[in-house]
Scaffold this active site. Structure first.
Site, PDB file in Angstrom:
ATOM      1  N   ASP A  46      55.490  27.909  38.582  1.00 37.62           N
ATOM      2  CA  ASP A  46      55.401  28.079  40.034  1.00 37.62           C
ATOM      3  C   ASP A  46      55.062  26.768  40.732  1.00 37.62           C
ATOM      4  O   ASP A  46      54.705  25.776  40.093  1.00 37.62           O
ATOM      5  CB  ASP A  46      54.378  29.171  40.388  1.00 37.62           C
ATOM      6  CG  ASP A  46      53.120  29.125  39.516  1.00 37.62           C
ATOM      7  OD1 ASP A  46      52.858  28.076  38.893  1.00 37.62           O
ATOM      8  OD2 ASP A  46      52.403  30.131  39.462  1.00 37.62           O
ATOM      9  N   ASN A 100      43.057  39.099  40.322  1.00 33.83           N
ATOM     10  CA  ASN A 100      43.702  40.340  40.764  1.00 33.83           C
ATOM     11  C   ASN A 100      44.819  40.782  39.812  1.00 33.83           C
ATOM     12  O   ASN A 100      45.595  41.663  40.143  1.00 33.83           O
ATOM     13  CB  ASN A 100      44.247  40.179  42.190  1.00 33.83           C
ATOM     14  CG  ASN A 100      45.298  39.091  42.290  1.00 33.83           C
ATOM     15  OD1 ASN A 100      45.681  38.496  41.284  1.00 33.83           O
ATOM     16  ND2 ASN A 100      45.773  38.834  43.496  1.00 33.83           N
ATOM     17  N   HIS A 116      47.311  38.865  38.719  1.00 30.27           N
ATOM     18  CA  HIS A 116      48.620  38.209  38.879  1.00 30.27           C
ATOM     19  C   HIS A 116      48.948  37.345  37.665  1.00 30.27           C
ATOM     20  O   HIS A 116      48.061  36.852  36.968  1.00 30.27           O
ATOM     21  CB  HIS A 116      48.714  37.425  40.194  1.00 30.27           C
ATOM     22  CG  HIS A 116      47.941  36.148  40.270  1.00 30.27           C
ATOM     23  ND1 HIS A 116      47.199  35.780  41.368  1.00 30.27           N
ATOM     24  CD2 HIS A 116      47.805  35.112  39.400  1.00 30.27           C
ATOM     25  CE1 HIS A 116      46.658  34.600  41.172  1.00 30.27           C
ATOM     26  NE2 HIS A 116      46.994  34.172  39.983  1.00 30.27           N
ATOM     27  N   GLU A 167      51.967  38.559  42.662  1.00 25.19           N
ATOM     28  CA  GLU A 167      50.766  39.233  43.132  1.00 25.19           C
ATOM     29  C   GLU A 167      50.913  40.753  42.968  1.00 25.19           C
ATOM     30  O   GLU A 167      52.033  41.253  42.841  1.00 25.19           O
ATOM     31  CB  GLU A 167      50.556  38.902  44.618  1.00 25.19           C
ATOM     32  CG  GLU A 167      50.420  37.413  44.911  1.00 25.19           C
ATOM     33  CD  GLU A 167      49.043  36.847  44.578  1.00 25.19           C
ATOM     34  OE1 GLU A 167      48.323  37.410  43.722  1.00 25.19           O
ATOM     35  OE2 GLU A 167      48.685  35.813  45.169  1.00 25.19           O
TER      36      GLU A 167
HETATM   37  C1  F6R Z   1      49.452  28.839  37.575  1.00 26.74           C
HETATM   38  C2  F6R Z   1      49.628  30.278  37.584  1.00 26.74           C
HETATM   39  C3  F6R Z   1      48.525  31.219  37.947  1.00 26.74           C
HETATM   40  C4  F6R Z   1      47.240  30.950  37.169  1.00 26.74           C
HETATM   41  C5  F6R Z   1      46.159  31.947  37.582  1.00 26.74           C
HETATM   42  C6  F6R Z   1      44.836  31.637  36.907  1.00 26.74           C
HETATM   43  O1  F6R Z   1      50.656  28.179  37.237  1.00 26.74           O
HETATM   44  O2  F6R Z   1      50.707  30.706  37.339  1.00 26.74           O
HETATM   45  O3  F6R Z   1      48.952  32.535  37.702  1.00 26.74           O
HETATM   46  O4  F6R Z   1      47.498  31.060  35.795  1.00 26.74           O
HETATM   47  O5  F6R Z   1      45.985  31.916  38.967  1.00 26.74           O
HETATM   48  O6  F6R Z   1      44.354  30.424  37.400  1.00 26.74           O
HETATM   49  P1  F6R Z   1      43.116  29.701  36.701  1.00 26.74           P
HETATM   50  O7  F6R Z   1      43.559  29.303  35.350  1.00 26.74           O
HETATM   51  O8  F6R Z   1      42.840  28.492  37.571  1.00 26.74           O
HETATM   52  O9  F6R Z   1      41.994  30.681  36.691  1.00 26.74           O
END
Ligand code: F6R
Length: 241
Positions: free
Chosen positions: A67, A136, A138, A143
């Protein structure tokens, strides 16, 4: 789902880096799916160490990131491209032309998404995908929603995600409101998936992912249907299982 519990994030990083290194050793021209955020940093550090030690060669490897924020160019220090350069790419010998991160400043974001989806397919699909999980539930920026997104698309970020990511920006107002993200369908096509969750703030999302029926309200729960998904947890993230 193959769920493994480890004592801490550093040990998980070693376990995940071992899986990625083995993938590259077995298939030197493999396609890796990569993630940003705090979670994969210990994995990337260990992957770089194993590269420095001469264990593995990334010259033939292709990568696709999950992403990118809309509005940030690749030189922006909060862009996911910049993150990948700092945390992994400049520490290994992956070729610049083999690295792919969605462009946050593409004039036509929808076209950028469809071209990215096609490019992954043309590369032969992703052999091994690393994932984190949002508080959440995701994965990538998929989301909680009423349905699973099949392909790469533009998404509005939720307040939960903006709140979680504001730590990287001067203020919550500076966090982009939209992102480009690979879809649930894109992720599910990966031949193998490693999802990492560390820390107590992920425990509820992990419980919903592993224990609840599959639902787009917890996007990560779809991994219950993946034939080769490994979930690496520390004790805090596994505390509600
Ligand atoms: C990042 C991504 C997000 C993160 C998620 C957890 O490329 O795809 O889904 O993996 O938001 O983020 P952290 O690791 O910072 O807790």
């Amino acid at each position: 789902m193959n769920v493994r519990i480890y004592k801490d994030a550093k040990t998980i990083g070693t376990a995940a880096a071992t899986l990625f290194t083995a993938c590259v050793i077995e298939k030197p021209d493999c396609v890796l799916g990569l993630a940003t955020g705090s979670t994969p940093i210990p994995t990337y550090e260990k992957m770089a160490e194993l590269y420095r030690d001469g264990v593995v060669d990334y010259a033939g490897v292709t990568t696709y990131n999950l992403d990118e924020y809309v509005g940030l160019d690749h030189g922006h220090d909060q862009s996911y491209y910049y993150f990948m350069q700092e945390n992994l790419f400049r520490h290994i010998n992956v070729k610049e032309e083999n690295v792919h991160v969605l462009s946050g400043i593409a004039p036509d974001p929808e076209q950028e998404c469809s071209e990215y989806e096609r490019a992954i397919e043309a590369a032969g699909g992703i052999d091994l995908q690393i994932l984190g999980i949002g508080r959440n539930g995701h994965i990538a920026f998929n989301e909680p929603a009423d349905s699973f997104a099949p392909a790469t698309h533009v998404v509005e970020l939720t307040e939960s995600t903006i709140d979680a990511n504001k730590r990287f920006f001067a203020s919550a107002d500076d966090v982009p409101r939209r992102a480009l993200t690979t879809g649930i369908g894109t992720i599910m096509k990966a031949r193998a998936i490693v999802l990492i969750a560390t820390g107590a703030d992920k425990a509820e999302a992990v419980r919903a992912m592993v224990k609840e029926p599959v639902s787009p309200r917890c996007p990560a729960s779809i991994l219950q249907f993946h034939p080769n998904a490994t979930i690496l947890l520390d004790e805090a993230a596994a505390s509600l299982l």
